[in-house]
Structure formats: C-alpha cells, structure tokens
Design an enzyme around this catalytic site. Sequence first.
Site, PDB file in Angstrom:
ATOM      1  N   ASP A  10      14.201  -1.067   2.273  1.00  0.00           N
ATOM      2  CA  ASP A  10      14.854  -1.296   3.561  1.00  0.00           C
ATOM      3  C   ASP A  10      15.906  -2.394   3.368  1.00  0.00           C
ATOM      4  O   ASP A  10      17.013  -2.128   2.924  1.00  0.00           O
ATOM      5  CB  ASP A  10      13.784  -1.697   4.582  1.00  0.00           C
ATOM      6  CG  ASP A  10      14.195  -1.413   6.013  1.00  0.00           C
ATOM      7  OD1 ASP A  10      15.372  -1.635   6.347  1.00  0.00           O
ATOM      8  OD2 ASP A  10      13.339  -0.991   6.798  1.00  0.00           O
TER       9      ASP A  10
ATOM     10  N   LYS B 286      17.127   3.000   2.614  1.00  0.00           N
ATOM     11  CA  LYS B 286      17.946   2.917   3.830  1.00  0.00           C
ATOM     12  C   LYS B 286      19.185   2.075   3.513  1.00  0.00           C
ATOM     13  O   LYS B 286      19.182   0.862   3.718  1.00  0.00           O
ATOM     14  CB  LYS B 286      17.164   2.267   4.969  1.00  0.00           C
ATOM     15  CG  LYS B 286      15.985   3.079   5.464  1.00  0.00           C
ATOM     16  CD  LYS B 286      15.300   2.360   6.615  1.00  0.00           C
ATOM     17  CE  LYS B 286      14.173   3.150   7.191  1.00  0.00           C
ATOM     18  NZ  LYS B 286      13.499   2.438   8.305  1.00  0.00           N
TER      19      LYS B 286
ATOM     20  N   ASP C  93       3.431   3.651   6.969  1.00  0.00           N
ATOM     21  CA  ASP C  93       2.539   3.568   8.113  1.00  0.00           C
ATOM     22  C   ASP C  93       3.185   2.898   9.311  1.00  0.00           C
ATOM     23  O   ASP C  93       4.235   2.270   9.205  1.00  0.00           O
ATOM     24  CB  ASP C  93       1.293   2.764   7.734  1.00  0.00           C
ATOM     25  CG  ASP C  93       1.579   1.268   7.651  1.00  0.00           C
ATOM     26  OD1 ASP C  93       0.944   0.509   8.409  1.00  0.00           O
ATOM     27  OD2 ASP C  93       2.428   0.843   6.835  1.00  0.00           O
TER      28      ASP C  93
ATOM     29  N   LYS D 124       0.817  -1.181   0.000  1.00  0.00           N
ATOM     30  CA  LYS D 124       0.000   0.000   0.000  1.00  0.00           C
ATOM     31  C   LYS D 124       0.865   1.250   0.000  1.00  0.00           C
ATOM     32  O   LYS D 124       0.412   2.329  -0.378  1.00  0.00           O
ATOM     33  CB  LYS D 124      -0.893   0.043   1.243  1.00  0.00           C
ATOM     34  CG  LYS D 124      -1.889  -1.054   1.354  1.00  0.00           C
ATOM     35  CD  LYS D 124      -2.681  -0.926   2.660  1.00  0.00           C
ATOM     36  CE  LYS D 124      -3.575  -2.121   2.846  1.00  0.00           C
ATOM     37  NZ  LYS D 124      -4.230  -2.120   4.165  1.00  0.00           N
ATOM     38  N   GLY D 125       2.086   1.112   0.432  1.00  0.00           N
ATOM     39  CA  GLY D 125       2.934   2.270   0.672  1.00  0.00           C
ATOM     40  C   GLY D 125       3.214   3.151  -0.517  1.00  0.00           C
ATOM     41  O   GLY D 125       3.399   4.356  -0.375  1.00  0.00           O
TER      42      GLY D 125
ATOM     43  N   PHE E   3      12.805   4.625  12.276  1.00  0.00           N
ATOM     44  CA  PHE E   3      11.445   4.199  11.937  1.00  0.00           C
ATOM     45  C   PHE E   3      10.702   5.417  11.407  1.00  0.00           C
ATOM     46  O   PHE E   3      10.505   6.388  12.136  1.00  0.00           O
ATOM     47  CB  PHE E   3      10.730   3.625  13.155  1.00  0.00           C
ATOM     48  CG  PHE E   3       9.492   2.863  12.797  1.00  0.00           C
ATOM     49  CD1 PHE E   3       9.500   1.487  12.756  1.00  0.00           C
ATOM     50  CD2 PHE E   3       8.317   3.529  12.469  1.00  0.00           C
ATOM     51  CE1 PHE E   3       8.363   0.781  12.405  1.00  0.00           C
ATOM     52  CE2 PHE E   3       7.177   2.834  12.120  1.00  0.00           C
ATOM     53  CZ  PHE E   3       7.203   1.447  12.085  1.00  0.00           C
ATOM     54  N   VAL E   4      10.306   5.384  10.141  1.00  0.00           N
ATOM     55  CA  VAL E   4       9.673   6.548   9.517  1.00  0.00           C
ATOM     56  C   VAL E   4       8.223   6.259   9.124  1.00  0.00           C
ATOM     57  O   VAL E   4       7.863   5.122   8.824  1.00  0.00           O
ATOM     58  CB  VAL E   4      10.459   7.037   8.278  1.00  0.00           C
ATOM     59  CG1 VAL E   4      11.801   7.628   8.692  1.00  0.00           C
ATOM     60  CG2 VAL E   4      10.668   5.933   7.264  1.00  0.00           C
TER      61      VAL E   4
ATOM     62  N   GLU F 281       8.352   2.306  -5.630  1.00  0.00           N
ATOM     63  CA  GLU F 281       8.341   1.915  -4.221  1.00  0.00           C
ATOM     64  C   GLU F 281       8.325   3.147  -3.334  1.00  0.00           C
ATOM     65  O   GLU F 281       8.814   4.214  -3.731  1.00  0.00           O
ATOM     66  CB  GLU F 281       9.606   1.103  -3.886  1.00  0.00           C
ATOM     67  CG  GLU F 281       9.541  -0.338  -4.299  1.00  0.00           C
ATOM     68  CD  GLU F 281       8.856  -1.204  -3.253  1.00  0.00           C
ATOM     69  OE1 GLU F 281       8.012  -0.697  -2.491  1.00  0.00           O
ATOM     70  OE2 GLU F 281       9.172  -2.393  -3.197  1.00  0.00           O
ATOM     71  N   ASP F 282       7.802   2.981  -2.134  1.00  0.00           N
ATOM     72  CA  ASP F 282       7.872   4.042  -1.135  1.00  0.00           C
ATOM     73  C   ASP F 282       9.219   4.019  -0.442  1.00  0.00           C
ATOM     74  O   ASP F 282       9.860   5.049  -0.268  1.00  0.00           O
ATOM     75  CB  ASP F 282       6.726   3.929  -0.129  1.00  0.00           C
ATOM     76  CG  ASP F 282       6.633   2.560   0.537  1.00  0.00           C
ATOM     77  OD1 ASP F 282       7.266   1.591   0.053  1.00  0.00           O
ATOM     78  OD2 ASP F 282       5.906   2.439   1.540  1.00  0.00           O
TER      79      ASP F 282
END
Length: 184
Positions: free
Chosen positions: A107, A135, A163, A47-48, A156-157, A103-104
Amino acid sequence: MDAADMGQDLERVLLTEEQIGTRLDELAAQIDADYAGREVLLVGVLKGAVMVMADLARRLHLPVEMDWMAVSSYGAGTTSSGVVRILKDLDADLTGRHVLIVEDIIDSGLTLSWLLSNLRTRGPASVEVATMLRKPEAAKVDVDVRYVGFDIPTDFVVGYGLDYAEKYRNLPFVGTLAPHVYTD
C-alpha cells in the site's frame, strides 16, 4: 467461504481465483528462471502473505526454504506511520542467502521499505520482493518490487489473505468490501 457467503458485505469481485492462479503460475515461472541454480529463502510477512506464500511455493520448481516475520506498523487508525515493531523475527540466518520477501499487498510502502532496510543489514546475497497486489496510487515511498501480481486501485480489498477485522482472509478471490462494513 465464497462470494455468496459474504452477502451484502461484498461490493464486487476484483480478481477471481482463476486470475490469481494464472498470475501465480506466471510469477513462479519467472522466479524459477531468475533463480535457476540457486536456493531461495522465501520470507512471508504474517498474516496476510500466508495464502500467497503457500500457493507460490507450491508452484516453484527450485528448492526453497520458508520463514516468517510478523511486523506491526502503527499510526492513526488504519494508516501506517512507517514506525515498525518486529513481533516475530526470522529463525533463519540470512548471511549469503538469496531472500525473496513475499507480500500480500503493498500500500504505502512504508513498512516494506523499513523491512528491506532491516533485512539488508543481515548480510544476504540478495533481497527481492514479490507481492500479489500493489496500490501504486497509495505509495508514499518508492520501493523496488521485482515481482508484482496485479496493480490495483486504492479500494479497500479483502480475500486471499487480506482481512478486515480478521475476517475474509479465507476467500479464494480478492474483492472490494462494501463501505457499510467499515464505516459503521
């Protein structure tokens, strides 16, 4: 929703709405130049990526189509194992198409690495990746990402599609979440 609505849940604003908009303008110009004369299929990862995909698509001047995938990567708690399940597959046939995965955040890179391998088996002309956030210190696999909005620390963002427990996606900025929110 804005920073004031978050109260004590927001530790700090990492990237403002203006910084994100400026960087999206730059990425769109680069994508327009790189894909000049070609049609592109944007593939958003739910969903990001919803916010990034919508804002990026509106800034592009070349013809694009959009499709969505939902994948689940599960492991111990909040960490990805790289084992991926497709929850919603693409509707579009990728054969001979120029595909740009949107992509959002990247990681560990495990899920994205799997997704790239999967999509490349479907006969596209090309597959590239655009992400708003990356990241680098969290990477577990090397993934070639052609378009990167911002490299960020391993904090943590939330916000701009990201979300915590399905909250904070609608923030127009990217912020770090106060530890008391996710450590209680």
